[in-house]
Design a protein around this motif. Structure first.
Motif, PDB file in Angstrom:
ATOM      1  N   LEU A  47     -13.639  -0.982   0.696  1.00 29.17           N
ATOM      2  CA  LEU A  47     -12.260  -1.575   0.588  1.00 29.17           C
ATOM      3  C   LEU A  47     -11.153  -0.423   0.850  1.00 29.17           C
ATOM      4  CD1 LEU A  47     -10.435  -4.171   0.332  1.00 29.17           C
ATOM      5  CD2 LEU A  47     -10.389  -3.589  -2.315  1.00 29.17           C
ATOM      6  N   ARG A  48     -10.440  -0.716   1.775  1.00 33.42           N
ATOM      7  CA  ARG A  48      -9.295   0.112   1.907  1.00 33.42           C
ATOM      8  C   ARG A  48      -7.761  -0.624   1.753  1.00 33.42           C
ATOM      9  NH1 ARG A  48      -8.279   3.882   7.072  1.00 33.42           N
ATOM     10  NH2 ARG A  48     -10.090   4.944   5.893  1.00 33.42           N
ATOM     11  N   PRO A  49      -7.507  -0.650   0.479  1.00 26.62           N
ATOM     12  CA  PRO A  49      -6.022  -1.326   0.088  1.00 26.62           C
ATOM     13  C   PRO A  49      -4.870  -0.393   0.784  1.00 26.62           C
ATOM     14  CG  PRO A  49      -7.425  -0.928  -1.709  1.00 26.62           C
ATOM     15  CD  PRO A  49      -7.894   0.119  -0.839  1.00 26.62           C
ATOM     16  N   TYR A  50      -3.766  -1.225   1.065  1.00 22.76           N
ATOM     17  CA  TYR A  50      -2.544  -0.145   1.836  1.00 22.76           C
ATOM     18  C   TYR A  50      -1.369  -0.265   0.814  1.00 22.76           C
ATOM     19  CZ  TYR A  50      -5.355  -0.456   5.671  1.00 22.76           C
ATOM     20  OH  TYR A  50      -6.616  -0.270   6.571  1.00 22.76           O
ATOM     21  N   ILE A  51      -1.045   0.944   0.616  1.00 23.15           N
ATOM     22  CA  ILE A  51       0.233   0.878  -0.500  1.00 23.15           C
ATOM     23  C   ILE A  51       1.600   1.424   0.077  1.00 23.15           C
ATOM     24  CG2 ILE A  51       0.869   2.013  -2.609  1.00 23.15           C
ATOM     25  CD1 ILE A  51      -2.660   2.318  -1.805  1.00 23.15           C
ATOM     26  N   LEU A  52       2.655   0.872  -0.002  1.00 17.88           N
ATOM     27  CA  LEU A  52       3.970   1.100   0.553  1.00 17.88           C
ATOM     28  C   LEU A  52       4.983   1.723  -0.566  1.00 17.88           C
ATOM     29  CD1 LEU A  52       4.669  -1.810   2.953  1.00 17.88           C
ATOM     30  CD2 LEU A  52       3.658   0.458   3.513  1.00 17.88           C
ATOM     31  N   THR A  53       5.359   3.131  -0.467  1.00 21.21           N
ATOM     32  CA  THR A  53       6.026   3.470  -1.419  1.00 21.21           C
ATOM     33  C   THR A  53       7.468   3.919  -0.752  1.00 21.21           C
ATOM     34  OG1 THR A  53       4.063   4.561  -2.545  1.00 21.21           O
ATOM     35  CG2 THR A  53       6.374   5.514  -3.124  1.00 21.21           C
ATOM     36  N   GLY A  54       8.755   3.398  -1.443  1.00 19.93           N
ATOM     37  CA  GLY A  54       9.887   3.845  -1.212  1.00 19.93           C
ATOM     38  C   GLY A  54      10.561   4.562  -2.544  1.00 19.93           C
ATOM     39  N   PRO A  55      11.917   4.575  -2.343  1.00 21.05           N
ATOM     40  CA  PRO A  55      12.606   5.163  -3.578  1.00 21.05           C
ATOM     41  C   PRO A  55      12.652   4.191  -4.991  1.00 21.05           C
ATOM     42  CG  PRO A  55      13.989   5.348  -1.656  1.00 21.05           C
ATOM     43  CD  PRO A  55      12.818   4.275  -1.243  1.00 21.05           C
ATOM     44  N   GLN A  56      12.103   2.863  -4.892  1.00 22.18           N
ATOM     45  CA  GLN A  56      12.240   2.115  -6.054  1.00 22.18           C
ATOM     46  C   GLN A  56      10.634   2.140  -6.618  1.00 22.18           C
ATOM     47  OE1 GLN A  56      14.843   1.346  -7.313  1.00 22.18           O
ATOM     48  NE2 GLN A  56      15.783   2.203  -5.679  1.00 22.18           N
TER      49      GLN A  56
END
Length: 491
Positions: A443-452
């Motif tokens: 399984l490859r989950p995807y994680i998005l990261t911003g300043p918050q």
């Protein structure tokens, strides 16, 4: 409580692989309690009917151009990513655990990158790690002291997970440079909605179609200018790249331009897009080009894919590059062995997610053990991907082991080794035998990261090894994919 057997039909005679955890079935071949109803609905179809549905799904992928390239395939480079209509289902409690662990891991890896490209205080306390971590071409010392606009380095991550023989999820690999595959997640869901809508509704599955909107929001949030007035582009190496379908898919669904290096230029340390109405300032570049080809002024001078002066503009804080250059030092397979230490050091927390025990051949004691146990271990090259550069020790020949022995002795830093972990399986349609069989999955989950902070897409790319007995799920090695159904919390 023992579950009643599945209704006769698609799953009749299904037998899980001994020694493996099956994602949908127990060792007795009966459906897991959380999935009983929906598997009865899906399994009510006759194998002949399901075979027809599977053929229609694959035809739809081809007609829509959902393909990838295999450079070494003499039969032609373009092919569909094989897709199995039988989903991989993850319960709400399991997903909540994964979500917490992934967010923790990305926080720690982000702090590690900040440290490596600034004060390197980790090495003051752990001097033995300096050479192991920094002795790789993926570390770019010229970037020390550069702080990216928005303060984020890992905007998009793809973390590969497996489930071992005891049912424990473990991190297998971190992808922090240009992780691919999320377009197939959304295309797979579209197919599920078309072909098995009643099963999808019964399963109460969380949506994935909002990923492009969340990605665009994340990218604008790290712009050096106001997000509302920022221009975002997707930078592609072109249609001959194996993931070009994804590049165009994400640009189209985000509503932003898909550009090549020749479409951009740098002036006064600012990036501009050539348009029919004149130059247009670019603030954020979601780049799908490797570091080495990104800027011929800073890296490979023969690169025809990048943009001259781009690194200067990024270092000046006038453009955001997602992901940031230099991230490879954190997803190098040798660094992987120490991520639990990073979590403890930078966060003061115990790791939520387990990972696979790893021998780093750059360490003399580890190297000696690996050389003595080549027939029991999986040996990996630290800078290869896609299932290449590996020795599957338990399935290898003496000649293959001898070859890898010489490779390791010549360049120990290039290799790590791990015990072979028994991957979980999932019921999978086999077109040749026209029946459902167990096949190993990751399984490859995807994680998005911003300043918050970070957001984890509720699902991910479940890759499946389509060949009997295979542990290799990569598409370039004959693997396929499944739609990943994350169940909603019970109400």
């Amino acid at each position: 409580m023992r579950q009643p057997p599945l209704e006769p039909g698609l799953f009749a005679g299904y037998t899980p692989t001994p020694g493996s955890i099956d994602e949908l079935m127990g060792a007795d071949g009966l459906a897991r309690s959380d999935f009983q109803k929906l598997l009865n609905v899906l399994g009510a179809r006759a194998p002949e009917d399901f075979s027809h549905m599977q053929t229609l799904a694959e035809r739809a992928l081809l007609n829509q151009g959902v393909t990838f390239s295999v450079y070494s395939d003499r039969r032609g480079t373009e092919r569909i990513f094989p897709f199995c209509l039988i989903p991989r289902i993850i319960s709400a409690p399991d997903w909540a655990h994964l979500e917490r662990g992934l967010e923790q891991r990305i926080r720690a890896l982000g702090l590690f990158l900040d440290d490596v490209y600034d004060g390197q205080r980790l090495f003051s306390e752990r001097p033995e790690l300096r050479e192991i971590i920094l002795d790789t071409p993926l570390y770019l010392p010229r970037l020390r002291g550069v702080r990216p606009a928005g303060g984020v380095r890992i905007h998009i991550a793809g973390i590969d997970l497996i489930r071992d023989g005891q049912g424990t999820f473990r991190v297998l690999e971190d992808n922090l440079r240009t992780p691919s595959g999320v377009s197939y997640v959304m295309e797979n869901r579209i197919l599920s909605k078309r072909v098995v809508p009643e099963v999808l509704e019964l399963a109460r599955v969380r949506r994935v179609d909002h990923y492009p909107a969340r990605l665009a929001e994340t990218l604008r949030a790290v712009s050096p200018e106001s997000p509302d007035s920022s221009t975002v582009v997707v930078l592609t190496p072109g249609p001959y790249n194996s993931a070009y379908f994804e590049h165009s898919f994400l640009a189209r669904t985000m509503g932003v331009p898909l550009v090549h290096g020749e479409d951009l230029f740098v002036e006064d340390d600012r990036v501009f897009l050539r348009t029919t109405r004149g130059p247009r300032r670019v603030h954020v570049i979601y780049r799908r080009i490797d570091d080495a080809f990104l800027d011929p002024e800073a890296f490979r001078p023969d690169s025809m894919l990048g943009v001259r002066g781009l690194l200067r503009a990024w270092a000046a804080g006038n453009v955001t590059l997602a992901n940031a250059p230099g991230n490879g030092v954190a997803d190098d397979k040798a660094a992987y062995a120490f991520v639990p230490d990073f979590i403890r050091y930078y966060l003061g927390e115990e790791p939520i997610l387990e990972q696979v025990p790893t021998y780093v051949c750059a360490r003399e004691k580890d190297c000696q053990y690996v050389l003595e146990h080549l027939g029991e271990l999986v040996v990996k090259t630290v800078d290869e991907a896609g299932g290449y550069g590996m020795l599957m020790g338990p399935q290898s020949t003496q000649a293959e082991r001898d070859e890898f022995r010489q490779r390791i002795l010549a360049q120990p830093r290039r290799y790590i080794a791990q015990p072979r972990v028994e991957l979980s399986t999932c019921p999978t349609w086999d077109m040749a035998s026209r029946r459902v069989v167990p096949r190993r999955v990751d399984l490859r989950p995807y994680i998005l990261t911003g300043p918050q902070g970070s957001w984890v897409l509720p699902g991910g790319l479940s890759r499946v090894a389509l060949r009997a007995g295979s542990y290799v799920v990569n598409s370039s090695q004959g693997g396929g994919s499944k739609d990943t159904w994350v169940q909603k919390e019970a109400v």
